[in-house]
Design an enzyme around this catalytic site. Structure first.
Site, mmCIF file in Angstrom:
data_model
loop_
_atom_site.group_PDB
_atom_site.id
_atom_site.type_symbol
_atom_site.label_atom_id
_atom_site.label_comp_id
_atom_site.label_asym_id
_atom_site.label_seq_id
_atom_site.Cartn_x
_atom_site.Cartn_y
_atom_site.Cartn_z
ATOM 1 N N TYR A 1 3.337 -15.305 -11.588
ATOM 2 C CA TYR A 1 4.558 -14.505 -11.421
ATOM 3 C C TYR A 1 5.412 -14.602 -12.684
ATOM 4 O O TYR A 1 5.902 -13.601 -13.218
ATOM 5 C CB TYR A 1 5.329 -15.006 -10.203
ATOM 6 C CG TYR A 1 6.640 -14.271 -9.964
ATOM 7 C CD1 TYR A 1 6.647 -12.917 -9.633
ATOM 8 C CD2 TYR A 1 7.864 -14.933 -10.083
ATOM 9 C CE1 TYR A 1 7.849 -12.239 -9.414
ATOM 10 C CE2 TYR A 1 9.056 -14.271 -9.864
ATOM 11 C CZ TYR A 1 9.044 -12.928 -9.537
ATOM 12 O OH TYR A 1 10.230 -12.256 -9.332
ATOM 13 N N SER B 1 13.364 -11.452 -14.033
ATOM 14 C CA SER B 1 13.699 -12.637 -13.213
ATOM 15 C C SER B 1 14.068 -13.779 -14.149
ATOM 16 O O SER B 1 13.686 -13.773 -15.326
ATOM 17 C CB SER B 1 12.463 -13.036 -12.397
ATOM 18 O OG SER B 1 12.646 -14.284 -11.765
HETATM 19 N N1 LIG Z 1 14.216 -12.176 -4.321
HETATM 20 C C1 LIG Z 1 14.208 -12.944 -5.403
HETATM 21 O O1 LIG Z 1 14.399 -14.159 -5.334
HETATM 22 C C2 LIG Z 1 14.007 -12.328 -6.778
HETATM 23 C C3 LIG Z 1 14.451 -13.069 -7.886
HETATM 24 C C4 LIG Z 1 14.274 -12.520 -9.153
HETATM 25 C C5 LIG Z 1 13.698 -11.285 -9.298
HETATM 26 N N2 LIG Z 1 13.280 -10.588 -8.209
HETATM 27 C C6 LIG Z 1 12.654 -9.284 -8.413
HETATM 28 O O2 LIG Z 1 13.464 -8.301 -7.803
HETATM 29 C C7 LIG Z 1 12.667 -7.153 -7.467
HETATM 30 C C8 LIG Z 1 12.980 -6.723 -6.055
HETATM 31 O O3 LIG Z 1 12.632 -7.746 -5.168
HETATM 32 P P1 LIG Z 1 13.437 -8.069 -3.812
HETATM 33 O O4 LIG Z 1 13.933 -9.460 -3.936
HETATM 34 O O5 LIG Z 1 14.375 -6.994 -3.480
HETATM 35 O O6 LIG Z 1 12.193 -8.136 -2.824
HETATM 36 P P2 LIG Z 1 11.805 -7.301 -1.507
HETATM 37 O O7 LIG Z 1 12.917 -7.327 -0.535
HETATM 38 O O8 LIG Z 1 10.469 -7.845 -1.117
HETATM 39 O O9 LIG Z 1 11.646 -5.814 -2.050
HETATM 40 C C9 LIG Z 1 10.585 -5.430 -2.865
HETATM 41 C C10 LIG Z 1 10.525 -3.914 -2.906
HETATM 42 O O10 LIG Z 1 9.429 -3.559 -3.746
HETATM 43 C C11 LIG Z 1 8.583 -2.678 -3.041
HETATM 44 N N3 LIG Z 1 7.212 -2.872 -3.475
HETATM 45 C C12 LIG Z 1 6.474 -3.998 -3.435
HETATM 46 N N4 LIG Z 1 5.232 -3.751 -3.869
HETATM 47 C C13 LIG Z 1 5.202 -2.434 -4.190
HETATM 48 C C14 LIG Z 1 4.206 -1.560 -4.699
HETATM 49 N N5 LIG Z 1 2.954 -1.990 -4.917
HETATM 50 N N6 LIG Z 1 4.524 -0.263 -4.932
HETATM 51 C C15 LIG Z 1 5.771 0.180 -4.679
HETATM 52 N N7 LIG Z 1 6.762 -0.582 -4.193
HETATM 53 C C16 LIG Z 1 6.464 -1.878 -3.952
HETATM 54 C C17 LIG Z 1 8.783 -2.986 -1.566
HETATM 55 O O11 LIG Z 1 8.581 -1.818 -0.771
HETATM 56 P P3 LIG Z 1 7.253 -1.435 0.025
HETATM 57 O O12 LIG Z 1 6.725 -2.684 0.632
HETATM 58 O O13 LIG Z 1 7.731 -0.431 1.016
HETATM 59 O O14 LIG Z 1 6.358 -0.831 -0.998
HETATM 60 C C18 LIG Z 1 10.282 -3.316 -1.539
HETATM 61 O O15 LIG Z 1 11.046 -2.156 -1.404
HETATM 62 C C19 LIG Z 1 11.211 -7.580 -7.719
HETATM 63 O O16 LIG Z 1 10.793 -7.043 -8.952
HETATM 64 C C20 LIG Z 1 11.294 -9.096 -7.795
HETATM 65 O O17 LIG Z 1 10.269 -9.648 -8.585
HETATM 66 C C21 LIG Z 1 13.436 -11.081 -6.947
#
Ligand SMILES: NC(=O)c1ccc[n+]([C@@H]2O[C@H](COP(=O)([O-])OP(=O)(O)OC[C@H]3O[C@@H](n4cnc5c(N)ncnc54)[C@H](OP(=O)(O)O)[C@@H]3O)[C@@H](O)[C@H]2O)c1
Length: 265
Positions: free
Chosen positions: A158, A145
């Site tokens: 985080y 991130s």
């Molecule tokens: N959205 C943002 O602003 C942002 C910015 C920078 C980086 N990121 C990073 O991008 C990545 C993806 O996030 P996203 O934005 O796509 O969020 P999201 O829509 O909340 O998706 C997160 C995914 O991770 C899975 N997950 C969460 N906890 C888990 C666990 N304990 N075991 C296995 N799977 C798990 C969830 O599936 P289940 O609930 O089905 O397990 C879901 O498929 C993350 O690493 C996040 O930190 C996000």
């Protein structure tokens, strides 16, 4: 958008049930990859598998996995390696954040974020490394991130997890440099996904920064395009990357000048 390098390759994505994980899965399928998708929500994975197989006719294997459970990672990854022999691309995408001042963060929240974002990511990587080293081929993509480059208030924990991901990845990249195994970190700014349902319960942060928010399909496209290429980092959006470079060079000045921008949560 298709990435020809992915035809017939085994691409494993953790956290694939939604957000950028699911978007990357669609794009990899469009490029002809075999998919191994993992998350806790098996129902969502089933639906995704059905949609992808119907649309692209590629093979999709799904596994229920909570990446905070290191024993489960070992079991599930061993099963995958036994079934397919190897993984070509591992995308460590599963992750979550909770935006809270440091003094209000509970020990359970702190451990939870580190278990998923750091220990889970490292354990998953350790499971595919021996075969990638042996084959002298593979790509590990760690979704970090911009919070891993530039910490802001109310995201101390985080941010610490994502700094840890960058440190781990930078060392790993050097270890694998002569083996032809690539390591890429992806450092996006805010993306419009369910991430904010947990991170920002009141929705104020998302409201304050809505003009900067990236589309998940755009971020996914940028990652899939670079799969199996030697890419050090993917930083999005570009202006935020420029700000983080300035921050590294002049931290005191940037913290003073950017105080208002940093306090959006
Ligand atoms: N959205 C943002 O602003 C942002 C910015 C920078 C980086 N990121 C990073 O991008 C990545 C993806 O996030 P996203 O934005 O796509 O969020 P999201 O829509 O909340 O998706 C997160 C995914 O991770 C899975 N997950 C969460 N906890 C888990 C666990 N304990 N075991 C296995 N799977 C798990 C969830 O599936 P289940 O609930 O089905 O397990 C879901 O498929 C993350 O690493 C996040 O930190 C996000």
């Amino acid at each position: 958008m298709a990435n020809d390098r992915l035809v017939g390759k085994n691409v494993l994505i953790t956290g694939a049930s939604g957000g950028i994980g699911a978007e990357m899965a669609y794009l990899c399928a469009e490029s002809g990859a075999r998919l191994i998708l993992m998350a806790r929500s098996l129902d969502k994975l089933e639906q995704l598998k059905q949609n992808i197989e119907a649309r692209y006719g590629v093979e999709v294997l799904i596994y229920q996995l909570d990446v905070s459970d290191t024993n489960a990672i070992e079991t599930v990854f061993s099963e995958v390696l036994q079934a397919l022999g190897h993984v070509d691309v591992l995308v460590n995408n599963a992750g979550f954040g909770i935006f809270r001042p440091a003094h209000e963060s509970t020990i359970d929240e702190i451990k939870g974020m580190f278990e998923v974002n750091v220990v889970g990511l490292i354990t998953a990587t350790s499971m595919v490394l021996p075969k990638m080293r042996e084959r002298r081929f593979g790509h590990i993509i760690n979704i970090a991130s911009q919070a891993g480059k530039m910490a802001t208030p109310k995201s101390s924990v985080y941010s610490a997890t994502k700094h840890a991901v960058l440190g781990y990845s930078n060392s790993l990249r050097m270890e694998l440099a002569d083996l032809g195994v690539y390591v890429t970190t992806v450092n996006p700014g805010p993306i419009a996904t369910n991430f904010f349902n947990i991170a920002d319960e009141k929705g104020t942060y998302l409201q304050n920064i809505k003009r900067w928010v990236l589309k998940p399909e755009y971020v996914a496209g940028q990652v899939v395009e670079r799969m199996l290429t030697k890419t050090r980092e993917i930083n999005l959006p570009r202006w935020m990357n420029a700000a983080s470079i300035l921050y590294t060079l002049f931290p005191r000045v940037v913290e003073r000048v950017g105080k208002r921008a940093f306090n959006q949560k």
